[in-house]
Design a protein around this motif. Structure first.
Motif: not given
Length: 219
Positions: A9-15, A40-44, A187-188
């Protein structure tokens, strides 16, 4: 959603990045990785860019650095991993009869990773811990709608097969097998659990930067 889940949700890729064995000459595909909203949610979002010689879209292999995510000292605490996976059709699937459908079709793949820097053996020389393991395989399908969702859980059954504490190169890899039509993965909610079923807090600190495309296509 667990309080320690990676939600993007924060827009980061998390590596997150693509595995590139031999400059994508093997079965793995270059991908474009972005953080985008879906349902409705941010996802990779994982967009597969390459086809093999037969025209099949190749295998996306999305890699996460576990030592950065949970801390190298906590790797051996990981007993299970869960995440949400959605397959979304982008290109038409052509059936045997020539009919076309905007469906993802079969979404099959695996969660894997390299468990330790070195192989371990018992007193008799038997292998206890491989450098690579398929933690679980998944398979789900959709032939009537343009997307399909599943919650995937992976359990490390043997203590000897846990990630090795202190190993900076420990990874989690999400793969989807090749398919004939173009379909994206989302992916979430990636979550790591200890042997008591409690989620493991993240050590990773998001950058706070806006998400952008992953330049995973090698020059």
């Amino acid at each position: 959603m667990d309080e320690n889940a990676i939600t993007f949700e924060d827009g980061d890729m998390y590596t997150a990045h693509s595995m590139a064995e031999k400059n994508y000459e093997n079965d793995e595909s270059a991908t474009e990785l972005t953080i985008e909203e879906f349902n409705g949610t941010k996802q990779l979002r994982v967009q597969v860019l390459d086809k093999d010689d037969s025209g099949t879209y190749k295998v996306p292999k999305v890699v996460f650095n576990l030592a950065e995510l949970v801390g190298a000292e906590n790797l051996n605490k990981i007993k299970s991993i869960s995440c949400d996976i959605t397959g979304v059709a982008v290109g038409m699937f052509t059936g045997d009869d020539g009919s076309e459908m905007l469906v993802p079709g079969n979404v099959m793949g695996a969660l894997g990773g390299n468990l330790a820097a070195e192989k371990k053996t018992d007193a008799d020389g038997g292998l206890l811990q491989n450098t690579w393991a398929n933690l679980t395989e998944f398979s789900f399908a959709e032939w009537e709608n343009n997307w399909v969702y599943s919650h995937v859980e992976a359990n490390i059954l043997l203590d000897a097969n846990r990630y090795e504490a202190g190993y900076d190169g420990a990874t989690l890899v999400l793969m989807r097998w090749g398919i004939p039509n173009q379909a994206d993965l989302y992916i979430d909610n990636i979550t790591f659990y200890d042997e008591d079923g409690k989620s493991i807090p993240l050590a990773y600190k998001p950058s706070g930067d806006a998400a952008g495309a992953d330049s995973s296509k090698a020059e």
